[in-house]
Design a protein around this motif. Structure first.
Motif, mmCIF file in Angstrom:
data_model
loop_
_atom_site.group_PDB
_atom_site.id
_atom_site.type_symbol
_atom_site.label_atom_id
_atom_site.label_comp_id
_atom_site.label_asym_id
_atom_site.label_seq_id
_atom_site.Cartn_x
_atom_site.Cartn_y
_atom_site.Cartn_z
ATOM 1 N N VAL A 220 40.236 36.314 40.795
ATOM 2 C CA VAL A 220 38.921 35.713 40.844
ATOM 3 C C VAL A 220 39.214 33.850 41.262
ATOM 4 O O VAL A 220 40.023 33.428 41.243
ATOM 5 C CB VAL A 220 39.076 35.496 39.295
ATOM 6 N N VAL B 199 34.258 43.931 32.888
ATOM 7 C CA VAL B 199 34.194 43.328 34.460
ATOM 8 C C VAL B 199 33.382 45.047 35.255
ATOM 9 O O VAL B 199 32.235 45.093 35.489
ATOM 10 C CB VAL B 199 35.219 43.418 35.581
ATOM 11 N N LEU C 271 32.518 41.892 43.986
ATOM 12 C CA LEU C 271 31.985 41.472 43.132
ATOM 13 C C LEU C 271 31.722 39.982 43.106
ATOM 14 O O LEU C 271 32.663 39.081 42.512
ATOM 15 C CB LEU C 271 32.674 42.307 41.351
ATOM 16 N N ASN D 6 38.467 41.325 43.911
ATOM 17 C CA ASN D 6 37.676 40.144 44.192
ATOM 18 C C ASN D 6 37.428 39.388 43.511
ATOM 19 O O ASN D 6 35.859 40.281 44.113
ATOM 20 C CB ASN D 6 38.254 39.503 46.033
ATOM 21 N N ILE D 7 36.948 39.007 42.409
ATOM 22 C CA ILE D 7 35.559 37.969 42.290
ATOM 23 C C ILE D 7 35.122 37.002 42.164
ATOM 24 O O ILE D 7 36.158 36.052 42.539
ATOM 25 C CB ILE D 7 35.550 38.782 40.773
ATOM 26 N N VAL E 213 29.315 37.210 40.679
ATOM 27 C CA VAL E 213 28.766 37.032 39.600
ATOM 28 C C VAL E 213 28.064 35.550 39.266
ATOM 29 O O VAL E 213 28.822 35.049 39.855
ATOM 30 C CB VAL E 213 30.003 37.358 37.840
ATOM 31 N N VAL F 146 32.759 34.049 40.600
ATOM 32 C CA VAL F 146 31.933 32.837 40.023
ATOM 33 C C VAL F 146 31.239 32.238 40.777
ATOM 34 O O VAL F 146 31.744 31.542 40.594
ATOM 35 C CB VAL F 146 32.822 33.142 38.737
ATOM 36 N N ILE G 8 34.878 39.933 48.681
ATOM 37 C CA ILE G 8 34.650 40.098 47.689
ATOM 38 C C ILE G 8 34.928 41.265 47.382
ATOM 39 O O ILE G 8 33.417 41.409 47.823
ATOM 40 C CB ILE G 8 33.507 38.656 47.442
ATOM 41 N N LEU H 97 29.580 45.127 36.839
ATOM 42 C CA LEU H 97 29.637 45.915 37.965
ATOM 43 C C LEU H 97 28.650 46.781 38.009
ATOM 44 O O LEU H 97 27.407 47.416 39.096
ATOM 45 C CB LEU H 97 30.869 46.570 38.741
ATOM 46 N N CYS I 255 36.482 37.320 33.433
ATOM 47 C CA CYS I 255 37.242 38.245 34.103
ATOM 48 C C CYS I 255 38.329 37.866 34.639
ATOM 49 O O CYS I 255 39.045 39.350 35.297
ATOM 50 C CB CYS I 255 36.389 37.828 35.493
ATOM 51 N N ALA J 223 40.321 43.513 37.640
ATOM 52 C CA ALA J 223 40.528 41.980 38.194
ATOM 53 C C ALA J 223 41.799 41.173 39.559
ATOM 54 O O ALA J 223 42.933 40.736 39.028
ATOM 55 C CB ALA J 223 40.438 40.551 37.804
ATOM 56 N N TYR K 31 26.496 40.558 40.520
ATOM 57 C CA TYR K 31 25.834 40.448 39.169
ATOM 58 C C TYR K 31 24.299 39.399 38.572
ATOM 59 O O TYR K 31 24.604 38.840 38.931
ATOM 60 C CB TYR K 31 26.957 39.963 37.549
#
Length: 423
Positions: A28, A305, A65, A2-3, A67, A5, A63, A309, A19, A25, A90
């Motif tokens: 997102v 991604v 990652l 799970n990302i 961003v 942003v 999550i 990462l 992403c 991913a 990130y």
């Protein structure tokens, strides 16, 4: 994985779109997002300044990652907080983010590590600043040292303009706390370029050179904005210049950060001036540019991604990455009056279909309960075109611009003009 942003602009929408293309991913999400993102993914109403709230959201949503799009949460230590919670994020930590959050810090860093830049001095009081102007008359550049959303730069053509800018920032509160310290620097002449690097310590990957259009008016006139459009690549940036920038700017910067005890991870974005005497750095940003991201990411022919990462974890980056052939351009549709006062809440009409190579990225928009997209910021939309040549890309983008309607729509019709005049 799970990302998440972080952010609500065009840059963040472009990051969301890229992403979502990744096989890694699973989901997102964005916070706080905008109208365009809300039509595609789940958005959560947590402000970018709410560090504790964002960490809590990342934990609740499992999550893998984060961003970080904009500079403000980076300067407030969001990456540090995420790392403390065991969540890869990130972007640079608070110490690294000083390269953007304090122009005075950045210029002193340049001097300390012999990175080519304009001659400068910093001030917190009016009298010594005015005395400096007597010895260094206009044309000259006055900058608010702190974050000012790309608008804290006055390019004074006359002495009266320079004096007024100094007083407005230090006495008149023109940029709030961001202008309590100012940088006065020599005017550099040449052509600007944007150099984006993904860094992991001293390891880095260079993205293609791009060029932003900061001024509100055509022919690069009028007030500075957050950016009215961008394109990539630029033929002005030759392979020799690229090598010069990496040798004299990028590598010494990353080595200097390490020497200063800063573990730098994330984007390093150098705004450079290509002068007759060589490349000089105007300033550093510590995140992807907006609107440059809207042309750089679509040209990336790789999964973004794992690169982000690896940077977030301080791991080695790929030796190189592949980019598509051709050119890309983005034109910003702004609300009339931007970067000054502008109206919000105007409904937007979109075309039913887009031509091949076109894309729409939302920046200052919101989505009503009935699904209507409305204006909610100064820079409303980014309309991009991708094609074998810049001329073809521009024709695609502008054809879509002309089909989108909202009250007081404003755009520059000369994005990419330097490159187009060269071809």
């Amino acid at each position: 994985m799970n990302i998440l942003v972080i952010g609500s602009g065009g840059r963040e929408h472009a990051l969301v779109q890229k992403c979502r293309q990744s096989p890694q991913a699973e989901r997102v999400i964005a916070s706080p997002g905008n109208g365009g993102m809300a039509a595609e993914i789940d958005c959560y109403d947590v402000a970018v300044e709410d560090i504790d709230g964002l960490v809590k959201l990342a934990e609740e949503q499992s999550i893998g990652l984060v961003v970080v799009g904009p500079e403000v949460p980076l300067s407030l230590g969001l990456v540090d907080a995420m790392q403390d919670a065991g969540i890869p994020a990130y972007g640079p930590n608070r110490l690294g983010a000083q390269l953007e959050s304090s122009k005075a810090f950045c210029k002193d860093f340049f001097a300390r590590h012999s990175i080519p830049t304009a001659a400068y001095a910093t001030f917190t009081e009016v009298a010594p600043a005015l005395a400096y102007l007597q010895e260094h008359p206009a044309p000259i550049v006055i900058k608010a040292s702190g974050l000012a959303a790309g608008k804290g730069v006055i390019m004074a053509e006359t002495q009266d303009e320079a004096i007024a800018a100094v007083k407005d920032m230090l006495e008149g509160d023109a940029f709030g706390s961001s202008g309590q310290e100012i940088v006065i620097e020599e005017t550099l002449y040449g052509e600007e370029a944007s150099i984006h690097v993904v860094a992991s310590g001293e390891d880095y990957l260079c993205l293609p050179p791009s060029q932003d259009h900061k001024r509100a008016g055509e022919g690069d006139t009028g007030l500075n904005t957050g950016g009215m459009g961008a394109y990539t690549p630029t033929s002005k940036m030759t392979p020799a210049m690229q090598a010069e920038i990496e040798e004299q700017v990028i590598r010494p910067t990353l080595a200097g950060l390490k020497a200063d005890g800063i573990d730098y991870r994330g984007t390093l974005y150098a705004g450079v001036m290509l002068t007759e005497t060589g490349v000089k750095v105007l300033e550093y940003n510590v995140r992807f540019g907006d609107p440059e991201t809207q042309v750089l990411l679509p040209m990336l022919d790789a999964d973004l991604v794992p690169i982000l990462l690896a940077s977030a974890k301080g791991q080695s980056l790929p030796k190189d990455i592949t980019f598509k052939e051709g050119a890309a351009i983005v034109v910003v549709l702004a609300a009339g009056g931007y970067p000054g006062k502008y109206a919000k809440g105007n409904p937007i009409t979109f075309p039913d279909e887009l031509p091949e190579g076109a894309a729409i990225v939302h920046a200052g928009t919101k989505r009503s309960e009935d699904g209507t997209i409305m204006t909610a910021g100064g820079r409303v939309l980014g309309i991009s075109g991708q094609a074998p040549t810049l001329q073809q890309a521009a024709e695609i983008a502008y054809s879509v611009c002309d089909q989108i309607e909202f009250e007081d729509k404003y755009l520059r019709r000369d994005i990419g003009y330097r490159e187009l005049n060269r071809s």
